[in-house]
Design a protein around this motif. Structure first.
Motif, PDB file in Angstrom:
ATOM      1  N   ILE A 124       0.736   3.595 -18.347  1.00 43.79           N
ATOM      2  CA  ILE A 124      -0.043   4.627 -17.648  1.00 43.79           C
ATOM      3  C   ILE A 124       0.844   5.833 -17.344  1.00 43.79           C
ATOM      4  CG2 ILE A 124       0.366   3.666 -15.350  1.00 43.79           C
ATOM      5  CD1 ILE A 124      -2.571   4.507 -14.695  1.00 43.79           C
ATOM      6  N   LYS A 125       0.301   6.997 -17.489  1.00 46.55           N
ATOM      7  CA  LYS A 125       1.036   8.238 -17.231  1.00 46.55           C
ATOM      8  C   LYS A 125       1.220   8.439 -15.718  1.00 46.55           C
ATOM      9  CE  LYS A 125       0.739   9.692 -21.552  1.00 46.55           C
ATOM     10  NZ  LYS A 125       1.779   9.466 -22.456  1.00 46.55           N
ATOM     11  N   ALA A 126       2.341   9.028 -15.348  1.00 48.62           N
ATOM     12  CA  ALA A 126       2.626   9.306 -13.935  1.00 48.62           C
ATOM     13  C   ALA A 126       1.532  10.182 -13.327  1.00 48.62           C
ATOM     14  CB  ALA A 126       3.995   9.961 -13.779  1.00 48.62           C
ATOM     15  N   LYS A 127       1.041  11.153 -14.082  1.00 50.22           N
ATOM     16  CA  LYS A 127      -0.018  12.048 -13.583  1.00 50.22           C
ATOM     17  C   LYS A 127      -1.270  11.252 -13.212  1.00 50.22           C
ATOM     18  CE  LYS A 127      -2.996  15.825 -15.030  1.00 50.22           C
ATOM     19  NZ  LYS A 127      -3.431  16.680 -16.134  1.00 50.22           N
ATOM     20  N   THR A 128      -1.630  10.285 -14.033  1.00 46.06           N
ATOM     21  CA  THR A 128      -2.806   9.464 -13.749  1.00 46.06           C
ATOM     22  C   THR A 128      -2.576   8.622 -12.498  1.00 46.06           C
ATOM     23  OG1 THR A 128      -3.318   9.400 -16.110  1.00 46.06           O
ATOM     24  CG2 THR A 128      -4.407   7.770 -14.724  1.00 46.06           C
ATOM     25  N   MET A 129      -1.379   8.071 -12.354  1.00 49.73           N
ATOM     26  CA  MET A 129      -1.075   7.288 -11.156  1.00 49.73           C
ATOM     27  C   MET A 129      -1.163   8.151  -9.896  1.00 49.73           C
ATOM     28  SD  MET A 129      -0.752   4.070 -11.311  1.00 49.73           S
ATOM     29  CE  MET A 129      -0.018   3.792  -9.706  1.00 49.73           C
ATOM     30  N   HIS A 130      -0.623   9.355  -9.957  1.00 48.73           N
ATOM     31  CA  HIS A 130      -0.713  10.261  -8.807  1.00 48.73           C
ATOM     32  C   HIS A 130      -2.180  10.512  -8.461  1.00 48.73           C
ATOM     33  CE1 HIS A 130       3.443  11.420  -7.970  1.00 48.73           C
ATOM     34  NE2 HIS A 130       3.653  11.430  -9.280  1.00 48.73           N
ATOM     35  N   ASN A 131      -3.014  10.710  -9.480  1.00 43.81           N
ATOM     36  CA  ASN A 131      -4.440  10.955  -9.237  1.00 43.81           C
ATOM     37  C   ASN A 131      -5.119   9.741  -8.616  1.00 43.81           C
ATOM     38  OD1 ASN A 131      -4.231  13.527 -10.278  1.00 43.81           O
ATOM     39  ND2 ASN A 131      -4.956  12.955 -12.304  1.00 43.81           N
TER      40      ASN A 131
ATOM     41  N   VAL B 296       0.844  -1.189   0.000  1.00 41.81           N
ATOM     42  CA  VAL B 296       0.000   0.000   0.000  1.00 41.81           C
ATOM     43  C   VAL B 296       0.882   1.244   0.000  1.00 41.81           C
ATOM     44  CG1 VAL B 296      -1.866  -1.180   1.221  1.00 41.81           C
ATOM     45  CG2 VAL B 296      -0.194   0.126   2.529  1.00 41.81           C
ATOM     46  N   PHE B 297       0.358   2.312  -0.576  1.00 44.28           N
ATOM     47  CA  PHE B 297       1.035   3.603  -0.503  1.00 44.28           C
ATOM     48  C   PHE B 297       0.686   4.242   0.835  1.00 44.28           C
ATOM     49  CE2 PHE B 297       0.928   3.222  -5.154  1.00 44.28           C
ATOM     50  CZ  PHE B 297       2.234   3.577  -5.451  1.00 44.28           C
ATOM     51  N   VAL B 298       1.696   4.832   1.489  1.00 43.73           N
ATOM     52  CA  VAL B 298       1.476   5.559   2.732  1.00 43.73           C
ATOM     53  C   VAL B 298       2.025   6.973   2.565  1.00 43.73           C
ATOM     54  CG1 VAL B 298       1.523   3.527   4.215  1.00 43.73           C
ATOM     55  CG2 VAL B 298       3.637   4.719   3.748  1.00 43.73           C
TER      56      VAL B 298
ATOM     57  N   TYR C 272       4.810   7.509  -0.160  1.00 41.63           N
ATOM     58  CA  TYR C 272       4.321   8.352  -1.248  1.00 41.63           C
ATOM     59  C   TYR C 272       4.518   9.821  -0.915  1.00 41.63           C
ATOM     60  CZ  TYR C 272       1.338  10.745  -4.525  1.00 41.63           C
ATOM     61  OH  TYR C 272       0.890  11.602  -5.490  1.00 41.63           O
ATOM     62  N   ASP C 273       5.034  10.548  -1.884  1.00 42.60           N
ATOM     63  CA  ASP C 273       5.180  11.996  -1.798  1.00 42.60           C
ATOM     64  C   ASP C 273       4.903  12.527  -3.193  1.00 42.60           C
ATOM     65  OD1 ASP C 273       6.103  14.668  -1.823  1.00 42.60           O
ATOM     66  OD2 ASP C 273       7.618  14.236  -0.317  1.00 42.60           O
ATOM     67  N   VAL C 274       3.920  13.393  -3.308  1.00 46.63           N
ATOM     68  CA  VAL C 274       3.509  13.911  -4.613  1.00 46.63           C
ATOM     69  C   VAL C 274       4.664  14.578  -5.358  1.00 46.63           C
ATOM     70  CG1 VAL C 274       2.719  16.162  -3.769  1.00 46.63           C
ATOM     71  CG2 VAL C 274       1.659  15.152  -5.802  1.00 46.63           C
ATOM     72  N   ASP C 275       5.657  15.075  -4.642  1.00 48.26           N
ATOM     73  CA  ASP C 275       6.780  15.774  -5.265  1.00 48.26           C
ATOM     74  C   ASP C 275       7.950  14.864  -5.621  1.00 48.26           C
ATOM     75  OD1 ASP C 275       5.493  18.284  -5.094  1.00 48.26           O
ATOM     76  OD2 ASP C 275       6.069  18.422  -2.983  1.00 48.26           O
ATOM     77  N   LYS C 276       7.814  13.569  -5.368  1.00 49.52           N
ATOM     78  CA  LYS C 276       8.898  12.632  -5.669  1.00 49.52           C
ATOM     79  C   LYS C 276       8.453  11.650  -6.750  1.00 49.52           C
ATOM     80  CE  LYS C 276      11.173  12.994  -1.257  1.00 49.52           C
ATOM     81  NZ  LYS C 276      11.606  12.334  -0.049  1.00 49.52           N
ATOM     82  N   PRO C 277       9.404  11.058  -7.453  1.00 50.70           N
ATOM     83  CA  PRO C 277       9.041  10.067  -8.478  1.00 50.70           C
ATOM     84  C   PRO C 277       8.339   8.858  -7.860  1.00 50.70           C
ATOM     85  CG  PRO C 277      11.359  10.678  -8.667  1.00 50.70           C
ATOM     86  CD  PRO C 277      10.839  11.293  -7.398  1.00 50.70           C
ATOM     87  N   LEU C 278       7.464   8.251  -8.633  1.00 51.68           N
ATOM     88  CA  LEU C 278       6.778   7.047  -8.178  1.00 51.68           C
ATOM     89  C   LEU C 278       7.749   5.878  -8.136  1.00 51.68           C
ATOM     90  CD1 LEU C 278       3.568   7.434 -10.335  1.00 51.68           C
ATOM     91  CD2 LEU C 278       3.712   7.651  -7.853  1.00 51.68           C
ATOM     92  N   PRO C 279       7.540   4.950  -7.220  1.00 47.69           N
ATOM     93  CA  PRO C 279       8.392   3.757  -7.206  1.00 47.69           C
ATOM     94  C   PRO C 279       8.056   2.865  -8.396  1.00 47.69           C
ATOM     95  CG  PRO C 279       6.629   3.520  -5.617  1.00 47.69           C
ATOM     96  CD  PRO C 279       6.532   4.918  -6.168  1.00 47.69           C
TER      97      PRO C 279
END
Length: 104
Positions: free
Chosen positions: A83-90, A4-6, A50-57
């Motif tokens: 999938i786009k990084a923006k969509t994953m963040h959303n 899970v993302f925390v 998870y940090d919105v300002d950092k790259p996704l793992p």
């Protein structure tokens, strides 16, 4: 492999936790569990920070074209690696107010 993302804005934010009412983007638009790239021994619980300002793992690894996910409504989906990084963040953030567009 399932983690899970925390972090701020995720379903698993803080030690107190959140309620279902805090998932204002909708349970069908918010990720709960993802297939991570690396396995975690059951004796060593681990999450994905998870940090919105950092790259996704890096996600996935069991399948060449994508990875499995579970959403907060209980549904499961296979998401393509494209999938786009923006969509994953959303999808990760439970209350950002952004519309999910898998075709974006």
């Amino acid at each position: 492999h399932y983690l899970v993302f925390v972090g701020k804005g995720t379903v698993f934010e803080g030690k107190k936790g959140i309620s279902i009412a805090d998932i204002t983007d909708g349970t069908s638009n918010t990720l709960m569990i993802v297939e991570a790239a690396g396995a975690v021994p059951w004796t060593k619980p681990e999450e994905l920070p998870y940090d919105v300002d950092k790259p996704l793992p890096r996600l996935g690894g069991l399948f060449p074209d994508g990875f499995n996910t579970a959403f907060c409504d209980g549904s499961v989906r296979f998401i393509a690696n494209t999938i786009k990084a923006k969509t994953m963040h959303n999808l990760i953030r439970r209350n950002d107010g952004n519309v999910i567009d898998f075709d974006e």
